[in-house]
Design a protein around this motif. Structure first.
Motif, PDB file in Angstrom:
ATOM      1  N   SER A  94       4.443  -0.504  -9.765  1.00  0.00           N
ATOM      2  CA  SER A  94       3.085  -0.832  -9.759  1.00  0.00           C
ATOM      3  C   SER A  94       2.962  -2.373  -9.292  1.00  0.00           C
ATOM      4  CB  SER A  94       2.145  -0.599 -10.882  1.00  0.00           C
ATOM      5  OG  SER A  94       2.286   0.979 -10.933  1.00  0.00           O
TER       6      SER A  94
ATOM      7  N   GLY B  69       0.685  -1.229  -0.035  1.00  0.00           N
ATOM      8  CA  GLY B  69      -0.011  -0.090  -0.122  1.00  0.00           C
ATOM      9  C   GLY B  69       0.864   1.374   0.015  1.00  0.00           C
TER      10      GLY B  69
ATOM     11  N   LYS C  82       2.181   1.986  -3.407  1.00  0.00           N
ATOM     12  CA  LYS C  82       1.108   2.709  -4.243  1.00  0.00           C
ATOM     13  C   LYS C  82       0.895   4.121  -3.901  1.00  0.00           C
ATOM     14  CE  LYS C  82      -2.393  -0.038  -5.120  1.00  0.00           C
ATOM     15  NZ  LYS C  82      -3.472  -0.921  -4.967  1.00  0.00           N
TER      16      LYS C  82
ATOM     17  N   ALA D 295      -5.864   3.798  -1.193  1.00  0.00           N
ATOM     18  CA  ALA D 295      -4.669   2.700  -1.001  1.00  0.00           C
ATOM     19  C   ALA D 295      -4.391   2.125   0.447  1.00  0.00           C
ATOM     20  CB  ALA D 295      -3.277   3.394  -1.452  1.00  0.00           C
TER      21      ALA D 295
ATOM     22  N   GLY E 283       3.817  -3.029  -5.673  1.00  0.00           N
ATOM     23  CA  GLY E 283       2.646  -2.551  -4.952  1.00  0.00           C
ATOM     24  C   GLY E 283       1.515  -3.309  -4.925  1.00  0.00           C
ATOM     25  N   ASP E 284       1.263  -4.032  -6.143  1.00  0.00           N
ATOM     26  CA  ASP E 284      -0.201  -4.764  -6.431  1.00  0.00           C
ATOM     27  C   ASP E 284       0.249  -6.103  -5.888  1.00  0.00           C
ATOM     28  OD1 ASP E 284      -1.523  -2.576  -7.352  1.00  0.00           O
ATOM     29  OD2 ASP E 284      -0.803  -3.089  -9.661  1.00  0.00           O
TER      30      ASP E 284
ATOM     31  N   LEU F  66       3.723   5.795  -5.399  1.00  0.00           N
ATOM     32  CA  LEU F  66       3.381   6.199  -6.782  1.00  0.00           C
ATOM     33  C   LEU F  66       2.502   7.203  -7.002  1.00  0.00           C
ATOM     34  CD1 LEU F  66       3.469   2.648  -8.285  1.00  0.00           C
ATOM     35  CD2 LEU F  66       5.310   4.117  -8.463  1.00  0.00           C
ATOM     36  N   ILE F  67       1.417   7.224  -6.182  1.00  0.00           N
ATOM     37  CA  ILE F  67       0.337   8.304  -6.458  1.00  0.00           C
ATOM     38  C   ILE F  67       0.890   9.667  -6.467  1.00  0.00           C
ATOM     39  CG2 ILE F  67      -1.738   9.171  -5.424  1.00  0.00           C
ATOM     40  CD1 ILE F  67      -2.648   6.578  -4.748  1.00  0.00           C
TER      41      ILE F  67
ATOM     42  N   GLN G  29      -2.769   8.583  -0.096  1.00  0.00           N
ATOM     43  CA  GLN G  29      -3.472   7.447   0.075  1.00  0.00           C
ATOM     44  C   GLN G  29      -5.055   8.057  -0.510  1.00  0.00           C
ATOM     45  OE1 GLN G  29      -3.310   6.380   4.400  1.00  0.00           O
ATOM     46  NE2 GLN G  29      -4.356   5.015   3.310  1.00  0.00           N
TER      47      GLN G  29
ATOM     48  N   TYR H 229       7.403   2.771 -13.382  1.00  0.00           N
ATOM     49  CA  TYR H 229       6.143   3.157 -12.870  1.00  0.00           C
ATOM     50  C   TYR H 229       5.431   1.603 -12.817  1.00  0.00           C
ATOM     51  CZ  TYR H 229       1.198   4.258 -11.982  1.00  0.00           C
ATOM     52  OH  TYR H 229       0.213   4.236 -11.549  1.00  0.00           O
TER      53      TYR H 229
ATOM     54  N   ASP I 293       3.217   7.646 -15.565  1.00  0.00           N
ATOM     55  CA  ASP I 293       2.599   6.681 -15.283  1.00  0.00           C
ATOM     56  C   ASP I 293       2.493   5.545 -16.751  1.00  0.00           C
ATOM     57  OD1 ASP I 293       1.027   7.845 -17.073  1.00  0.00           O
ATOM     58  OD2 ASP I 293      -0.865   8.026 -15.571  1.00  0.00           O
TER      59      ASP I 293
END
Length: 635
Positions: free
Chosen positions: A154, A128, A131, A411, A157-158, A134-135, A422, A150, A145
């Protein structure tokens, strides 16, 4: 005479808890009898507390705990002779079943989810936070992105969320005591790329003529939990019918085939619909009473944290849908975490005590920047009460605002100042603005209310001596570290943060039922002898050890809270009962990461069990210790 007294008290305890007909099983730790009862409501706590030898009672984790003290094994042996019921010799085989049957339905569900989800929390938080970063980076234009960096980050994070079925297969297999690798294999079937491709194609799919529901199981929670639950009974059935000579071949074959087919055709789809139903229910509550739910959750979050249920609640809402933004738990934690940090900061500003200022300052940083509120809660706000009220009022007010504007987290990260990104979402540009407003208002309101309400700060613990006038105690404490006459030193057995014993979450220790002392939040896996002396007791589960110094201090070192339930797992003892030790000798090892992964608090208690033989037990004023630092002065 002592034996007769113990026998008589044991019989009274046995009768008070309802006897054999009300006892599921009995075990014990270093200080207490731990009953699992069929009906705890039948027991009169006041009656039990009045029994000779009983120091108190505690209801925790589905156990009825009778606090005895050092003589607990004598009481245990006496109670065991009075009836025919399972004891700690065979308790491990029934513990899981007892856990799932204790409490109301919500407690059972929450305990099950928490047991399976808690070990996953670090990975989910880590993913999280990636992410969140990255946001933030894409929002400020520091990263595209469309870039490969990126894309790969990602994936980082995923991954913890995408492979939730695999992760949950491991934890739920341990919970239900089924073959872990076979459970993982079935989870792999459910998220295999070839099956996912069939789902994406959206054309009818059949398995041996049976229709397969086209459901996506990546990032899902309920389906795999239901599958592993069913797997428990399928394993039992296979064991009964499979010949022993062929079991090594047939059992894994049959288990993968049977469970895999049921997972895709029956259980998985039911779990998917159950998840959608839970998601619908949560959204319905938030739609019609979100403002009230948010206000209550934010106000009472500190109390929820005290029970450890904040992660259980997070897990339950994560089950609803990992992809759905959270508009309850994480926003509520934002208001509560910031409020706790601000209240601690106000205490640090207002206090005139150096030690309190150091503790409160560190706690405020932890809550505000990392979202970790336990140091603030146990070390500051709960201790002085009024700062806790200020934080709860602030959380309730800002929670009401969050419910009205429907603040959402996009997130999964522990809410804090650093984790504010988040709440960024391009489709709802005002969401982050609302989050910032909540953070700022919560901080200002909690800080101001704490200053207005004030707090009753007693004289420092190190200067407190109920047996002497204040001036005498202060004078003696001023010279204590210089070697005051008859002062005994107890060095820290483990490196970490030294805290007041009153702030630990176990009331038995916090209320000093066993004696006075201190506690350490450990940062090292090794525990050392705190003085020259002898080893009086090494408990069979190795989570606790009793020592006696050459000058008569009897010390209990208890590693973690409720760690007796681990039954020795993650602990290694290096000394035996009766051994002579010198200060600094290695006593035992405790794998802190593994203990935490199993959901246990590792706070280590240092209790002078013969406190009554001394004038006072005084914790050192430092906040961090190692084996070369004094933790306690015994006067």
């Amino acid at each position: 005479m002592i034996i007769m007294s113990t026998k008589d008290s044991a019989e009274q305890i046995y009768n008070a808890v309802g006897g054999e007909s009300n006892i599921n099983y009995l075990t014990h730790c270093v200080t207490r009898l731990r009953f699992r009862l069929k009906d705890e409501s039948k027991v009169d706590d006041a009656k039990v507390k009045n029994i000779a030898g009983v120091m108190g009672v505690n209801h925790q984790n589905g156990q009825y705990q009778v606090i005895i003290g050092n003589a607990v094994s004598d009481y245990y042996n006496a109670v065991v002779k009075l009836g025919d019921f399972p004891t700690d010799e065979d308790a491990s085989a029934t513990t899981a079943n007892a856990d799932t049957k204790s409490g109301n339905l919500f407690d059972q569900f929450a305990n099950f989810i928490s047991s399976c989800m808690s070990p996953l929390i670090p990975a989910l938080i880590g993913g999280g936070m990636i992410k969140v970063i990255l946001i933030l980076l894409t929002t400020v234009g520091w990263m595209s992105d469309k870039s490969q960096t990126y894309t790969l980050l990602s994936v980082f994070g995923d991954a913890p969320f995408y492979f939730l079925p695999i992760e949950l297969a491991i934890t739920s297999a341990k919970y239900f005591k089924v073959n872990t690798i076979l459970a993982v294999t079935v989870a792999g079937i459910m998220i295999h790329p070839n099956f996912t491709a069939l789902v994406t194609a959206a054309k009818p799919v059949h398995l041996m003529g049976l229709p397969v529901t086209l459901a996506t199981y990546s990032s899902s929670v309920i389906p795999i939990l239901m599958v592993v639950w069913a797997m428990k009974y399928i394993e039992i059935g296979i064991d009964k019918v499979c010949p022993a000579s062929l079991k090594s071949i047939l059992k894994p074959l049959l288990e993968i085939l049977i469970v895999g087919i049921l997972a895709l055709i029956v259980i998985g789809p039911i779990g998917t619909y159950a998840g959608k139903g839970l998601s619908w229910l949560i959204l319905l509550i938030q739609k019609h009473a979100g403002w009230l739910a948010m206000a209550l959750m934010a106000a009472f979050m500190p109390l929820i944290v005290m029970t450890g249920m904040h992660w259980a609640f997070s897990s339950i809402f994560l089950i609803a849908s990992v992809a759905t933004p959270d508009s309850l738990i994480l926003p509520a934690m934002l208001a509560a975490n910031i409020a706790q940090g601000a209240a601690s900061l106000a205490v640090a500003v207002k206090t005139k005590n150096k030690q309190t200022r150091e503790v409160a300052s560190a706690a405020s940083i932890s809550a505000l920047l990392a979202g970790v509120t336990e140091p603030a809660l146990y070390g500051v706000t709960l201790k002085y009460r009024k700062p806790l009220y200020a934080a709860m009022i602030s959380g309730g007010i800002t929670g009401l605002f969050m419910g009205i504007v429907n603040l959402k987290a996009y997130a999964f990260a522990v809410p804090s100042v650093i984790a504010l990104p988040q709440f960024i979402y391009n489709g709802a540009p005002k969401n982050i603005v609302y989050a910032v407003i909540v953070a700022v208002v919560s901080a200002i309101l909690s800080f101001t209310l704490t200053l207005i309400l004030g707090f009753n700060e007693d004289a420092p613990e190190a200067a407190k001596d109920n047996a002497q006038p204040a001036t005498t105690a202060t004078t003696s404490m001023a010279n204590i570290d210089g070697g005051a006459k008859d002062t005994k030193k107890v060095f820290a057995p483990v490196a970490g943060e030294l805290i007041n014993i009153e702030s630990v979450s176990d009331p038995t220790f916090a209320q000093k039922m066993m004696g006075d002392g201190a506690a350490i939040i450990p940062t090292d896996d090794h525990l050392y002898a705190p003085f020259d002396g002898t080893v009086e007791t090494v408990f069979p589960t190795k989570h606790a050890i009793g020592l006696k110094s050459k000058d008569g201090v009897e010390l209990l070192i208890h590693v973690g809270i409720d760690t007796v339930d681990l039954k020795g797992a993650h602990f290694t003892a290096h000394v035996n009962q009766g051994a002579t030790v010198k200060q600094g000798d290695l006593l035992l090892d405790a794998d802190l990461d593994a203990i935490k992964a199993d959901g246990y608090d590792t706070t280590t208690m240092l209790v002078v069990t013969n406190t009554k033989d001394f004038v006072d037990v005084v914790p050192n004023e430092v906040t961090t210790v190692d084996k070369n630092a004094v933790a306690l002065y015994v006067i």
